[in-house]
Design a protein around this motif. Structure first.
Motif: not given
Ligand SMILES: Nc1nc2c(ncn2[C@@H]2O[C@H](COP(=O)(O)OP(=O)(O)OP(=O)(O)O)[C@@H](O)[C@H]2O)c(=O)[nH]1
Length: 439
Positions: A320, A322-324, A327, A332, A336, A358, A361, A428, A432
């Motif tokens: 996914i 920019f999942f960070k 969040n 959080h 989820d 999965r 993350g 990416k 992306r």
């Molecule tokens: N809510 C939630 N967040 C998760 C989980 N597992 C991982 N994360 C979050 O996913 C985010 C992944 O961030 P990054 O690895 O920086 O990647 P990104 O933000 O998706 O950026 P890119 O992958 O580069 O597009 C982190 O903030 C983790 O804390 C989970 O089970 N639940």
């Protein structure tokens, strides 16, 4: 009664048996006592009544009766005789003797008689039976049947029991009468009179006889019945014990079967639980998809199929974008929810044969079984569009990047995944929300 102690049963049987034998030995009698102190019913008779010179004197007191006899050898058969009437009688009325006692139900005659006088020390006992079939006292004064028993010297000095079966009908009485054989047999059905008298061998001189008791006795339980009772008791106890044992064995067997069935049920439940635990260990708790461990089985299977059957095998690595930020922006929990929804969307848009898991993350891997790179690429493109077009919640748009690779036959699973990851990295890097393939 679940449990019968066999030793207790055995002891109880032995005690009861000994008790029965003891009580039986002590004598448990029905008794008919002949009164010996009634002057009116006890008469003395000597050969003087038939021309002899023997003299007799009878005396009775509370202890019994006795007679003194002086035998004189004048008459051919000198004798002294004591007549003990068991019922009131009238010398004038011969019919008064017709209702005597039925003593046929008794077994023994008990006598306490003491003799003093010249030897041989013998006496006779007569039990006289009245039966109209042969008794007519008007015509024949001796017509009451004579059942006789001779008491011997050493025995009669002490008390003794005489078995009534040892009495016999004196032969001359039978032969003097023209009677059918059955009437010449021993008979005690109607006894009005008992006699104690001297024998044919009596010697001249004086003799004294003391009679302290005459009684008829019958054991309430005969020896045969006692033996039968004891044997029956032991057999019944043995049978009862065996039946109880059998019953116990059966219920134990039933119990064991129940326990066995219960064990089988528990084992089945444990097996199920184990399978569920194993399954759960291969599942991701948040999305319900396979985790790495759950995917590894399919990796191995598909790699084997590729090697052995040349079945093509491709994967799509999904991440996914920019999942960070999601969040950070929505929290959080919302993150989820988006992960779960994301997984459901992918899962509902793939073939049943394909396996989604999965990887960690916000990363997912789709195993495309029996798929070439092009086929997997098409799937990835389709999924990329679907995700892009989906609104998470009311307004949130989420995109994902896809790295696709087809496994080489000589490649390890680890290298294969790394190649797909590199393709993803490229997606990416390229901006992306797109699919890149590893060639
Ligand atoms: N809510 C939630 N967040 C998760 C989980 N597992 C991982 N994360 C979050 O996913 C985010 C992944 O961030 P990054 O690895 O920086 O990647 P990104 O933000 O998706 O950026 P890119 O992958 O580069 O597009 C982190 O903030 C983790 O804390 C989970 O089970 N639940």
């Amino acid at each position: 009664m679940k449990f019968v102690n066999k030793y207790l049963l055995l002891v109880a049987l032995i005690v009861i048996t000994l008790l029965l034998l003891f009580v039986h030995n002590k004598g448990f009698y029905k008794v008919l006592n002949i009164p010996l102190d009634n002057n009116e019913r006890i008469l003395g008779l000597s050969d003087a009544s038939v021309g002899g010179d023997s003299m007799m004197k009878v005396s009775t007191n509370a202890e019994g009766t006795s007679f003194n006899c002086n035998i004189v050898n004048k008459f051919q058969w000198p004798f002294c005789q004591l007549q003990i009437y068991m019922i009131p009688f009238n010398e004038q009325d011969k019919n008064s003797l017709q209702h005597g006692f039925d003593i046929s139900e008794y077994d023994e005659l008990f006598v306490d008689i003491k003799y003093q006088g010249p030897k041989p020390e013998l006496l006779r006992l007569h039990i006289r039976n009245y039966n109209p079939a042969y008794t007519n006292l008007e015509v024949d004064s001796n017509s009451m049947k004579i059942n006789e028993f001779k008491i011997e010297a050493n025995a009669y000095k002490t008390k003794q029991f005489i078995n009534l079966k040892d009495f016999y009908v004196v032969p001359w009485w039978g032969s003097e009468r023209n009677l059918p054989t059955e009437l010449k047999l021993r008979e005690f059905s109607n006894v009005p009179l008992i006699e104690v008298l001297t024998t044919d061998h009596v010697q001249e001189g004086e003799l004294t006889v003391n009679i302290n008791e005459i009684s008829f006795r019958r054991l309430y339980i005969s020896n045969e019945n006692l033996l039968f009772t004891i044997i029956a008791m032991w057999l019944a106890a043995a049978a009862g014990y065996l039946i109880l044992q059998l019953h116990n064995y059966r219920s134990n067997l039933k119990q064991a079967r129940l326990s066995n069935n219960r064990l089988i049920e528990i084992m089945d439940a444990l097996k199920l639980e184990k399978a569920q635990i194993e399954e759960m260990s291969k599942r991701d708790t948040l999305t319900g998809l396979r985790n790495r461990s759950g995917l590894s089985l399919h990796f191995t299977q598909c790699a084997t199929d590729l090697l052995e059957q040349n079945t093509p095998f491709s994967i799509v690595f999904i991440d996914i974008d920019f999942f960070k930020n999601i969040n950070d922006l929505y929290g959080h929990n919302r993150g989820d929810d988006i992960l779960v929804t994301f997984a459901q969307i992918i899962h509902s848009n793939i073939r049943i044969a394909d396996k989604l898991g999965r990887w960690g993350g916000e990363e997912f891997i789709l195993i495309c079984t029996n798929s070439t790179l092009n086929q997997a690429n098409s799937i990835a493109e389709k999924l990329c569009r679907i995700i892009q077009q989906h609104l998470f919640g009311s307004d949130l748009q989420v995109t994902a990047s896809f790295g696709v690779a087809e496994m080489y036959p000589d490649e390890s699973v680890k290298d294969f995944i790394e190649r797909a990851d590199k393709a993803l990295y490229k997606a990416k890097a390229e901006g992306r929300n797109q699919v890149q393939v590893s060639v």
